[in-house]
Design an enzyme around this catalytic site. Structure first.
Site, PDB file in Angstrom:
ATOM      1  N   TRP A  72      -1.495   0.374  12.453  1.00  0.00           N
ATOM      2  CA  TRP A  72      -0.912   1.055  12.033  1.00  0.00           C
ATOM      3  C   TRP A  72      -0.372   1.783  12.859  1.00  0.00           C
ATOM      4  CZ3 TRP A  72      -2.476   6.727  11.380  1.00  0.00           C
ATOM      5  CH2 TRP A  72      -1.416   7.543  10.653  1.00  0.00           C
TER       6      TRP A  72
ATOM      7  N   ASP B 195     -11.044   3.381  11.446  1.00  0.00           N
ATOM      8  CA  ASP B 195     -10.119   4.204  10.530  1.00  0.00           C
ATOM      9  C   ASP B 195      -9.915   3.477   9.520  1.00  0.00           C
ATOM     10  OD1 ASP B 195      -8.733   6.288   9.683  1.00  0.00           O
ATOM     11  OD2 ASP B 195      -6.957   4.737  10.476  1.00  0.00           O
TER      12      ASP B 195
ATOM     13  N   LYS C 164      -5.334   8.685  -0.551  1.00  0.00           N
ATOM     14  CA  LYS C 164      -5.002   7.617  -1.058  1.00  0.00           C
ATOM     15  C   LYS C 164      -5.745   8.034  -2.202  1.00  0.00           C
ATOM     16  CE  LYS C 164      -2.561   6.604   2.361  1.00  0.00           C
ATOM     17  NZ  LYS C 164      -2.418   7.379   3.858  1.00  0.00           N
TER      18      LYS C 164
END
Length: 398
Positions: A130, A211, A246
Site C-alpha cells: 500500500w 499491519d 472495513k
C-alpha cells in the site's frame, strides 16, 4: 510568502475516485477504492452498528474528550481480537495498546515511536505494498526500502528471495508485514511460510510491524491473525496496527488501534506512556463516536457474535465475486487459467493487467482501477461482473 510551495500531485487512488465521479457513463464501475460495497453497490451499515448507535443516542449523552489512548473497552477489544481473549500475553499485561485515528494513525504513531527510540533503523516494505506505508514511514524520518514479495510470472510470492533478503538486514530494522489479505496483491503467505519468515525475524533481531486492516475478510477471525499469535508464541517483541474501518464498515469514523508486544509489564507501561506522549503531540485523543461503537459491539456477546457473522457475509460475497470473475474469464479466454484470482485473499486482486491495458479499460469501458492492475473485488456485484469480465477479456486477448 508561499511562492516556493510545490503543488501536490494528488493521491493516485483518491484521484481515481474523482475521475470516476466525473465520468458521465451510466455503466461506469469503480474498482479502485478499497471500500466494501454490497451486492447493490451500496456501503452497508451493519446491523450491530445500528444497535450500538441506538444505545449511544438514547438518551443523548455528553461528548467529552476520550483518554489519550482511548476507551479501556476499546483497547481490550483490539487486544482480544488480535491475541485471543484468554491469551497469556494479555494476562501478563505485556501488551501496550492505544486507540488511534484509523489504521493510518496507528502506523504514524508507531513509526514516530520507533524512529525516536531506534533512530538508526531502516524500514522495509513488501514490493509492492500500500503506497501510504511508504509515505507514512518516510514522513516519520525513515529511509524506506523494499523486500521481494510478488512474483508477476507466477502470480505468487518470491519466497526464497524474500527469505534471502531478510537475512541481509541489520538488527532493529523494521519489516512491515501484512498478516492477511495483502494489499495490493491479495497474495498471502502460508502458515509454513510465516513460520520461516518469523524465524528469520527472530534470528536477525528485526522489528516486525504487522499491519492488519482486513481481519475476518481472509479465512476467519482467528486464522487471519496466525502470524501475530505465532510471533507471540516465539517470544518476539513487535508492533501491530489494526483497523475497524472495513470489518465494521466505519470508514469515516477513523477507528484503529496500535498494539506493542513487550517483554514484561514494566516495559509495556513505559511504552504505553510514550505512545500517549506521541498522541498528545499529534492529535491529543481519538474520535469519540466510533470509539463508543467499537466498545459496545466488541464487548457485548450478542452484538459481537452478530458482528462476526456480518463480517463473514461480506467475506463470502467477495469470495463469490472472485469465483464468478474467474469462471467468466476462463470461459471467454479458453486455455488460460485465472486460478490465481480465487487463490488470492481479501478485498484486492492483482489482475495481471498492464498499465497500458488499465488505461484502455478506463478509456473504453469506464472501469476504474489502479494502474498496476489492482482491483477492489468488493466493487464487483451481480449487475456489473459480466460487463467487467467482458472488458477484461477484451483487453487481455490482444
Amino acid at each position: 510568502m508561499f511562492s516556493h510551495v510545490e503543488p501536490y500531485a494528488g493521491d493516485p487512488i483518491l484521484g481515481l475516485m474523482d475521475k470516476h465521479k466525473q465520468d458521465p457513463r451510466a455503466d461506469k464501475v469503480n474498482l479502485g477504492v478499497g471500500v466494501y460495497f454490497d451486492n447493490d453497490g451500496k456501503l452497508p451499515v451493519l446491523n450491530c452498528v445500528q444497535k450500538a448507535e441506538a444505545q449511544i443516542a438514547n438518551p443523548p449523552k455528553p461528548r467529552p474528550y476520550l483518554p489519550m489512548d482511548g476507551l479501556p473497552g476499546y483497547r481490550a477489544a483490539c487486544q482480544n481480537l488480535l491475541f485471543g481473549k484468554d491469551a497469556q500475553v494479555l494476562k501478563d499485561k505485556r501488551v501496550a495498546t492505544t486507540a488511534t485515528i484509523g489504521g493510518s494513525g496507528a502506523l504514524k504513531v508507531g513509526a514516530d515511536f520507533i524512529h525516536a527510540w531506534f533512530p538508526q533503523a531502516k524500514c522495509y516494505v513488501s514490493d509492492p505494498t500500500w503506497a501510504n506505508h511508504i509515505g507514512i514511514f518516510e514522513g516519520s524520518g525513515f529511509a524506506v526500502g523494499k523486500y521481494p514479495y510478488y512474483d508477476a510470472a507466477t502470480n505468487g510470492i518470491k519466497f526464497d528471495e524474500l527469505i534471502a533478503f531478510l537475512n541481509t538486514l541489520q538488527a532493529h530494522d523494521v519489516v512491515l508485514l501484512h498478516p492477511c489479505c495483502h494489499n495490493p496483491t491479495g497474495v498471502d503467505l502460508t502458515q509454513a511460510q510465516w513460520d520461516k519468515v518469523l524465524e528469520v525475524v527472530k534470528a536477525k533481531n528485526l522489528l516486525a510491524f504487522m499491519d492488519i486492516a482486513y481481519q475476518g475478510f481472509g479465512e476467519d477471525m482467528d486464522a487471519d491473525v496466525y502470524a501475530i499469535r505465532k510471533a507471540v508464541d516465539m517470544g518476539l517483541l513487535f508492533f501491530v496496527s489494526n483497523s475497524f474501518s472495513k470489518n465494521l464498515s466505519l470508514y469515516g469514523e477513523r477507528v484503529g488501534g496500535l498494539s506493542v508486544v513487550c517483554k514484561d509489564e514494566a516495559q509495556a507501561k513505559a511504552v504505553q506512556g510514550q505512545l500517549q506522549f506521541n498522541i498528545r503531540r499529534i492529535y491529543s485523543s481519538p474520535p469519540s463516536h466510533g470509539g463508543h461503537v467499537v466498545d459496545i459491539v466488541m464487548n457485548d456477546d450478542a452484538l459481537f457474535n452478530e458482528w462476526v457473522q456480518e463480517v463473514y457475509v461480506m467475506r463470502d460475497r467477495i469470495k463469490d465475486m472472485r469465483q464468478k470473475l474467474r469462471d467468466s474469464l476462463e470461459a471467454k479466454l479458453p486455455g488460460r487459467s485465472f486460478e490465481y484470482i480465487t487463490k488470492q485473499n481479501g478485498m484486492f486482486s492483482y489482475t495481471g493487467l498492464t498499465p497500458e491495458q488499465v488505461a484502455r479499460i478506463i478509456k473504453d469501458f469506464g472501469i476504474y482501477m489502479v494502474a498496476n492492475g489492482r482491483i477492489s473485488v468488493a466493487g464487483l456485484n451481480a449487475s456489473n461482473i459480466d460487463y467487467v469480465a467482458n472488458a477484461m477479456a477484451e483487453v487481455l486477448k490482444d
